[in-house]
Design a protein around this motif. Structure first.
Motif, PDB file in Angstrom:
ATOM      1  N   UNK A   1       0.838  -1.205   0.000  1.00 12.30           N
ATOM      2  CA  UNK A   1       0.000   0.000   0.000  1.00 12.30           C
ATOM      3  C   UNK A   1       0.871   1.253   0.000  1.00 12.30           C
ATOM      4  N   UNK A   2       1.951   1.236   0.782  1.00 12.15           N
ATOM      5  CA  UNK A   2       2.874   2.381   0.800  1.00 12.15           C
ATOM      6  C   UNK A   2       3.516   2.574  -0.567  1.00 12.15           C
ATOM      7  N   UNK A   3       3.935   1.470  -1.211  1.00 11.82           N
ATOM      8  CA  UNK A   3       4.505   1.577  -2.546  1.00 11.82           C
ATOM      9  C   UNK A   3       3.495   2.064  -3.571  1.00 11.82           C
ATOM     10  N   UNK A   4       2.248   1.617  -3.425  1.00 10.16           N
ATOM     11  CA  UNK A   4       1.181   2.063  -4.326  1.00 10.16           C
ATOM     12  C   UNK A   4       0.965   3.572  -4.201  1.00 10.16           C
TER      13      UNK A   4
ATOM     14  N   UNK B   1      -6.032  -4.628  -0.551  1.00 14.56           N
ATOM     15  CA  UNK B   1      -6.000  -5.211  -1.888  1.00 14.56           C
ATOM     16  C   UNK B   1      -7.039  -4.556  -2.801  1.00 14.56           C
ATOM     17  N   UNK B   2      -8.215  -4.294  -2.245  1.00 16.07           N
ATOM     18  CA  UNK B   2      -9.267  -3.699  -3.063  1.00 16.07           C
ATOM     19  C   UNK B   2      -8.921  -2.259  -3.428  1.00 16.07           C
ATOM     20  N   UNK B   3      -8.341  -1.514  -2.501  1.00  9.41           N
ATOM     21  CA  UNK B   3      -7.934  -0.137  -2.793  1.00  9.41           C
ATOM     22  C   UNK B   3      -6.917  -0.099  -3.930  1.00  9.41           C
ATOM     23  N   UNK B   4      -5.928  -0.989  -3.890  1.00 13.28           N
ATOM     24  CA  UNK B   4      -4.902  -1.020  -4.937  1.00 13.28           C
ATOM     25  C   UNK B   4      -5.523  -1.433  -6.274  1.00 13.28           C
ATOM     26  N   UNK B   5      -6.408  -2.432  -6.229  1.00 14.81           N
ATOM     27  CA  UNK B   5      -7.011  -2.916  -7.468  1.00 14.81           C
ATOM     28  C   UNK B   5      -7.907  -1.867  -8.120  1.00 14.81           C
TER      29      UNK B   5
ATOM     30  N   UNK C   1      -8.641   3.917   2.224  1.00 13.83           N
ATOM     31  CA  UNK C   1      -9.011   2.548   2.575  1.00 13.83           C
ATOM     32  C   UNK C   1     -10.458   2.533   3.064  1.00 13.83           C
ATOM     33  N   UNK C   2     -11.218   1.554   2.603  1.00 10.72           N
ATOM     34  CA  UNK C   2     -12.632   1.455   2.951  1.00 10.72           C
ATOM     35  C   UNK C   2     -12.945   0.029   3.378  1.00 10.72           C
TER      36      UNK C   2
END
Length: 285
Positions: free
Chosen positions: A179-182, A216-220, A226-227
């Protein structure tokens, strides 16, 4: 008749600032892509002059003194020094306390073949000039600085705020690092410690698996925040009390021994239960 021009003469009595021309060529090659060869040479010249003043290739100094000698800004100096280290021209030892760093100018291999040049005066020694060395391709300073910056960012991510116990697992640490890398890839603002703590606390309330699913959903979906994932149609929704459940120490101990599964659910959902359980040395089975 005009007086002859005073041509400089090499003399052992003069204070000299020695440096390798092979090193200067390497610096030109490395910093050419970012158009800051002049400042890089200025910083290296200052390091050599300080070494001459100290009478040693290893010495202590500060960024402020390098700035005074080179005329280059401190920010630029801090950007160039790690590149010198990566190129193998310099070693820097920095103490943990706020104190001057120790710099060591390193030797660089160069060819032995020399070509003599004619001199302008018989009184001046013949200067030998090394033939241009064929060094291996160097990483451009832009690439080097990106690599150094990426390593520092990864170290900062790894040394971030402490994770809640329920999230302190290899699976979540991997997801949180992703998430940090994203966020970096999307050029989103880096989370300040207070914001990161707040997000981790909220993820801990959702539970370990839900927290990973949210990331995972946030990145996708390429979201920014984040939710909590919505329950799929037909799936049983996760039920949680509207308020934080409260237990006395004896009641929580009784719950952990008699109803371990319920205790594990509350432990994973509520940070306050985690804190109380950790204080009582209670762990989910």
């Amino acid at each position: 008749m005009a007086d002859p021009l005073p041509i400089r003469v090499c003399s052992k009595e003069d204070p000299w600032c020695w440096q390798s021309k092979a090193v200067r060529r390497r610096i030109r090659d490395a910093f050419d892509a970012t158009n800051n060869v002049a400042s890089a040479l200025g910083v290296y010249d200052a390091l050599c002059e300080i070494a001459s003043d100290k009478g040693s290739e290893t010495y202590e100094t500060t960024h402020a003194w390098i700035q005074r000698i080179s005329g280059v800004g401190v920010t630029t100096i801090k950007a160039h020094l790690p590149v010198f280290v990566e190129m193998g021209l310099l070693h820097i030892s920095t103490p943990t306390l706020r104190a001057p760093s120790t710099f060591t100018l390193l030797a660089v291999s160069q060819p032995t073949a020399n070509v003599s040049q004619p001199t302008a005066s018989d009184s001046q020694p013949v200067a030998s000039v090394s033939q241009r060395a064929k060094f291996e391709p160097l990483a451009r300073s832009e690439e080097s600085q990106k690599k150094i910056r990426r390593k520092s960012e990864q170290a900062a991510d790894a040394a971030g705020v402490p994770l809640p116990d329920v999230l302190n697992t290899p699976a979540f640490r991997s997801a949180w690092s992703d998430y940090a890398g994203y966020r970096r890839e999307r050029h989103l603002a880096k989370l300040v410690p207070k914001s990161e703590t707040a997000q981790l606390s909220r993820l801990a309330e959702w539970g370990h698996d839900v927290a990973i699913q949210s990331i995972r959903e946030t990145v996708a979906q390429q979201w920014q925040g984040l939710f909590e994932p919505k329950a799929k149609p037909g799936a049983a929704a996760v039920q949680r009390p509207a308020e934080v459940p409260r237990f006395s120490d004896s009641d929580l101990q009784h719950l952990a021994s008699v109803h371990p599964q319920r205790f594990a659910e509350l432990f994973s959902q509520w940070p306050t239960i985690q804190t109380q359980a950790n204080r009582l040395n209670l762990k989910p089975v």
